[in-house]
Scaffold this motif. Sequence first.
Motif, PDB file in Angstrom:
ATOM      1  N   ARG A 249    -134.892  75.367  62.007  1.00  0.00           N
ATOM      2  CA  ARG A 249    -134.430  76.114  63.186  1.00  0.00           C
ATOM      3  C   ARG A 249    -135.534  76.097  64.241  1.00  0.00           C
ATOM      4  O   ARG A 249    -136.716  76.148  63.910  1.00  0.00           O
ATOM      5  CB  ARG A 249    -134.087  77.574  62.834  1.00  0.00           C
ATOM      6  CG  ARG A 249    -133.024  77.738  61.786  1.00  0.00           C
ATOM      7  CD  ARG A 249    -132.736  79.215  61.575  1.00  0.00           C
ATOM      8  NE  ARG A 249    -131.907  79.773  62.637  1.00  0.00           N
ATOM      9  CZ  ARG A 249    -132.156  80.895  63.283  1.00  0.00           C
ATOM     10  NH1 ARG A 249    -133.257  81.579  62.995  1.00  0.00           N
ATOM     11  NH2 ARG A 249    -131.333  81.345  64.224  1.00  0.00           N
ATOM     12  N   MET A 250    -135.123  76.024  65.507  1.00  0.00           N
ATOM     13  CA  MET A 250    -136.094  76.102  66.596  1.00  0.00           C
ATOM     14  C   MET A 250    -135.429  76.769  67.788  1.00  0.00           C
ATOM     15  O   MET A 250    -134.197  76.855  67.878  1.00  0.00           O
ATOM     16  CB  MET A 250    -136.613  74.711  66.980  1.00  0.00           C
ATOM     17  CG  MET A 250    -135.556  73.757  67.502  1.00  0.00           C
ATOM     18  SD  MET A 250    -136.245  72.205  68.111  1.00  0.00           S
ATOM     19  CE  MET A 250    -136.884  72.732  69.701  1.00  0.00           C
ATOM     20  N   ILE A 251    -136.263  77.240  68.720  1.00  0.00           N
ATOM     21  CA  ILE A 251    -135.760  77.875  69.932  1.00  0.00           C
ATOM     22  C   ILE A 251    -136.425  77.227  71.136  1.00  0.00           C
ATOM     23  O   ILE A 251    -137.619  76.901  71.120  1.00  0.00           O
ATOM     24  CB  ILE A 251    -136.005  79.402  69.917  1.00  0.00           C
ATOM     25  CG1 ILE A 251    -135.354  80.043  71.150  1.00  0.00           C
ATOM     26  CG2 ILE A 251    -137.499  79.720  69.844  1.00  0.00           C
ATOM     27  CD1 ILE A 251    -135.357  81.572  71.100  1.00  0.00           C
ATOM     28  N   VAL A 252    -135.634  77.034  72.189  1.00  0.00           N
ATOM     29  CA  VAL A 252    -136.109  76.480  73.460  1.00  0.00           C
ATOM     30  C   VAL A 252    -136.000  77.554  74.509  1.00  0.00           C
ATOM     31  O   VAL A 252    -134.950  78.219  74.630  1.00  0.00           O
ATOM     32  CB  VAL A 252    -135.271  75.247  73.874  1.00  0.00           C
ATOM     33  CG1 VAL A 252    -135.796  74.690  75.189  1.00  0.00           C
ATOM     34  CG2 VAL A 252    -135.293  74.198  72.789  1.00  0.00           C
ATOM     35  N   VAL A 253    -137.079  77.757  75.290  1.00  0.00           N
ATOM     36  CA  VAL A 253    -137.093  78.781  76.325  1.00  0.00           C
ATOM     37  C   VAL A 253    -137.434  78.100  77.654  1.00  0.00           C
ATOM     38  O   VAL A 253    -138.534  77.575  77.835  1.00  0.00           O
ATOM     39  CB  VAL A 253    -138.119  79.887  76.014  1.00  0.00           C
ATOM     40  CG1 VAL A 253    -138.010  81.008  77.046  1.00  0.00           C
ATOM     41  CG2 VAL A 253    -137.939  80.412  74.601  1.00  0.00           C
ATOM     42  N   ASP A 254    -136.458  78.089  78.570  1.00  0.00           N
ATOM     43  CA  ASP A 254    -136.656  77.471  79.896  1.00  0.00           C
ATOM     44  C   ASP A 254    -135.713  78.160  80.857  1.00  0.00           C
ATOM     45  O   ASP A 254    -134.545  78.443  80.519  1.00  0.00           O
ATOM     46  CB  ASP A 254    -136.363  75.969  79.847  1.00  0.00           C
ATOM     47  CG  ASP A 254    -136.899  75.243  81.073  1.00  0.00           C
ATOM     48  OD1 ASP A 254    -136.483  75.590  82.197  1.00  0.00           O
ATOM     49  OD2 ASP A 254    -137.719  74.329  80.907  1.00  0.00           O
ATOM     50  N   ASN A 255    -136.199  78.498  82.068  1.00  0.00           N
ATOM     51  CA  ASN A 255    -135.366  79.218  83.014  1.00  0.00           C
ATOM     52  C   ASN A 255    -134.220  78.363  83.567  1.00  0.00           C
ATOM     53  O   ASN A 255    -133.289  78.887  84.165  1.00  0.00           O
ATOM     54  CB  ASN A 255    -136.217  79.751  84.167  1.00  0.00           C
ATOM     55  CG  ASN A 255    -136.877  78.643  84.950  1.00  0.00           C
ATOM     56  OD1 ASN A 255    -137.686  77.899  84.402  1.00  0.00           O
ATOM     57  ND2 ASN A 255    -136.552  78.538  86.225  1.00  0.00           N
ATOM     58  N   GLU A 256    -134.276  77.035  83.377  1.00  0.00           N
ATOM     59  CA  GLU A 256    -133.180  76.160  83.819  1.00  0.00           C
ATOM     60  C   GLU A 256    -132.280  75.868  82.621  1.00  0.00           C
ATOM     61  O   GLU A 256    -132.663  75.156  81.681  1.00  0.00           O
ATOM     62  CB  GLU A 256    -133.726  74.860  84.405  1.00  0.00           C
ATOM     63  CG  GLU A 256    -134.522  75.065  85.681  1.00  0.00           C
ATOM     64  CD  GLU A 256    -134.914  73.732  86.324  1.00  0.00           C
ATOM     65  OE1 GLU A 256    -134.086  72.808  86.308  1.00  0.00           O
ATOM     66  OE2 GLU A 256    -136.042  73.642  86.802  1.00  0.00           O
ATOM     67  N   GLU A 257    -131.074  76.399  82.659  1.00  0.00           N
ATOM     68  CA  GLU A 257    -130.165  76.275  81.519  1.00  0.00           C
ATOM     69  C   GLU A 257    -129.771  74.826  81.260  1.00  0.00           C
ATOM     70  O   GLU A 257    -129.572  74.429  80.109  1.00  0.00           O
ATOM     71  CB  GLU A 257    -128.913  77.128  81.747  1.00  0.00           C
ATOM     72  CG  GLU A 257    -128.001  77.181  80.524  1.00  0.00           C
ATOM     73  CD  GLU A 257    -126.864  78.183  80.698  1.00  0.00           C
ATOM     74  OE1 GLU A 257    -126.100  78.374  79.744  1.00  0.00           O
ATOM     75  OE2 GLU A 257    -126.764  78.775  81.795  1.00  0.00           O
TER      76      GLU A 257
END
Length: 997
Positions: A727-735
């Motif tokens: 499992r991983m998570i991506v965090v970026d203000n551009e969806e």
Amino acid sequence: LPYMEKKMLDKKNRSAALAFIAIVVCFICILAMGLFYLASVRRGVLNQATANVLSMTQQHQVAFSNFIEQDRERLHSFAVNFAEGDSTDSKTIESKLTAFGRIDAVYSIYDIDHGLYYSNYTNGPQELPEDLLKEYSSFQGSGIRRPYQSIINGATLFGYYETFRFADGGRGLLQKGYDSSRVSAEFSLSFYNDQGFAFVTDTNGDVLLRSTGSVNGYAADNLLDLIRASGNDDAQQTEIERLRKLLTEHRVGTETFHSGGTEYVYTFVPVSAYNDWYLISIVPYAAMLGEANQVINNSHVVSIVLVLLLVILGLATIYVQHTTRSVAKKEQTIHYHEQRFNTLATFLSNNTDDVYILMDHESYSVEFISPNIFRVLGISEEEVSRNIGVLGYATYINNNAPGYDDLHQLRGDSTLGPFETERINPQTGMHCWFQETVYAVDIQGQEKIVTYISNRTAEHETQEALSAALETARIANKSKSSFLSSMSHDIRTPLNAIIGLIVLLQQDAHEPDRVIEYAQRMSAASQHLLALINDILDMNKIESGSVTLNIADFNMAEIIDEIVSIIRPQTKAKRQEFKISISQLPNEHLCGDKTRINQVLINLLSNAVKYTQTGGSIEISVRELPQVVPHYSHIQFRVADNGMGMSEDYLNVIFDPFTREKDTLTNKIQGTGLGMAITKNLVDLMGGTIHVESRKGEGSTFTVELDLRIQDGEVDTEFWVNHDIKRMIVVDNEEVICRHVVTSMLRTGVEVLYETDGEQALSTIRAAREAGNPFDLILLDWKMPGLSGLETARLIRQNYSRKVPILIFTAYDWEDIEDEASEIGIDHFVPKPFFLSNFTRAVEKVMGSRKMSAMSATKVSAAQGKRFMIVEDIDVNRLILNKILTNCGAECVAAENGQEAVDLFMKSEPGTYDMILMDVQMPVMNGYEATRAIRASSHPEASTIPIVAMTANAFADDVRDALDSGMDAHIAKPIVLEQLELTMRKVFEEKERRAGS
């Protein structure tokens, strides 16, 4: 006395009787001699006329054969040119047809393997009917086609064909067809004011080409039918069989036949250009006799007069005989001069293109016209005789047309002209050029006007061709100079990147990671520079206008990385914002010409940098559009800037060579005007499209779309399992970026969640940990509103004891934040845009594994445990190659030239060497000669030892020469380890396959 008188009277009577008998005998003798003379004259006239017809037929046969041979040679050169391209390259085929094709002929290319055909009368490829495909498939070599029905325009055509092989191995056929009626008109013989005509037949008598005439209105399709139509008795059948035998044996001769009460002479001559064809002329006897009949009729009248004179003036027989001989002699002289004049006129009619017209100076009535006027000008003698004004329908190039006033002023030896004129033949519609002169002459005290019209069409066309060739050479020379000037800019772009990276390398030599990074960027820029230099040095490509594609597997991430390493320093120098965005790109492993794609994008981006003001913005976006062709990814590249922009008028010519917009701003920027033309040509060559939108002062947007084949293969899911990432998570203000990462990771088996701000990401991470299902990896954008990536990472490290890997996701250089990131606990950086291959490498580095995924898994070198002979005359090159191979676990033996290599090989035992790496250019004996010597030797491994060429000449001809000499493969210098490994593995596998079979 009466008895004596009676005797004397009897004696006188006997004398008178004897005299009468003598007169009668003389009359009979003279009559017989006259009849014999007339028959002899008639035979002589006919024999001479027949010989003239045969001679003219032979001369026309030579012209007809030369026409065929020259056209076939020209067709062969065209076929060779078409063989240089691929059968699938329809645009090149059509452009060549446009260049080679002529309006008065039908050129067609047949792609036999694909059942398609092209022509200069159609647009695009057309499907070939099955029956014609079967017929054309049976053609071999080259040949002449009998008249056939064209599928292109429905006309009956006569022409030639030649088969060839396209560059990709496909079978092709080039065919040229003329309209049969035009060929017939051009090569039809004309005898005795068009009373005689001609056929082209085969040896069976079938008519292939015909004149417009006929025999008593009967236009037969077979010459033998003309004889058969004249009667059905045994004599005609015998004549037919005899003629058929003569044609089969390819004889040359003359024969006669009767039809409708008319006697005809026909001559037959085999056509040298085609063994199965004959040129046959048919002329009525009456036409051949012509004016000679008048001489014979006059002789008949003279004979009758002589008989009357003999009867009336018996004693004047000797005188009459003397007069008859004198008249006959004069008539022979007249006949000789008439025959000589007719022969000269016939020769001029059929062998020259000069027309002579004789007119009376006072009445302007026409007294003589050379018989070739219809053939040369398309105007009949009758038209000119009725109205001399028909000659005035011409365009006078440098002068005004002469009028009757000018003719009236001609006196003595004065002359008008010469005039250069252009005329349109009313019969053929062809444009012809002439030189015309008018002379005043005196003939036996009478003033005459002679008009001399000389056909100069051939000279005019030659001059036009020379002028066109000179202009083409001038344009080619200018284009070459401009191209080299433009390429100097393209060369300096990667060269500047290399020089700048060398400076950075010297400054940061103590930091291994940066050294590796700089080396990778230098390698990318140097490979691009090497490709450009290869194009410049390949002068054959520049001069012929041909550029080939080098299709190979590549990764889209490599292209973007190489572009960034070249363009970003340029944008930083002008303080411009450089953005890269990737969306909807599930297939990053593609097949295409990586160098050409790089060249197109760098051209567009370099222009954007050049024509965008300091502080401006430039963006390149890449995305995959819906598929157009199965198994091909439809990629769209979009380069946009907010720079100077272009006017609407300039957008219409932006892709033309040597064009630049002229204004006060762009004039200060250097350029050749070739960049966009080269870019357009490269995009066209790759089968793509390019479109530009721009407004003055608002910037420009270039859109390039290409279809690139998707590489076969699957994502290695084992990599993620082996590194314990589920499992991983991506965090970026551009969806859109987050969605792109999720899409790219779909096939890896890794569950990917995303958030668009730092606060929400912290909540999601905390919830996952509390639920007992924490994330195995976190990917954070550097710059976000609210909590930045670094602040979010700091909070994660402060609140969680488990050190989950954190990677910073950024489109900027991270040197400025590297120290701070390391202090926070950032494990590594991932460059934007997101590519799975880049991400995989970053994860591997973070997790400390040296094992790559199945796509790039480290394998045992192909050189491991092998023994090589290195043949190289340059010491440093031998040293480098020896070091590379020994590091891979190989053993090496060196030779300094080809002769030394041959000697070492001949002295070796079988199995001593596994491969010979052969340089090409060496003293004593070059690589080609050495390879041929080894292959021709008696050594047990002469035919099986792998030999690989090593040369700095990396063009297609060099590869072909290496293979032709007996080598197994070709490696271009400088030697690249990856390419060397690939080549060695391929050659060794091929050797094992041959040994197994």
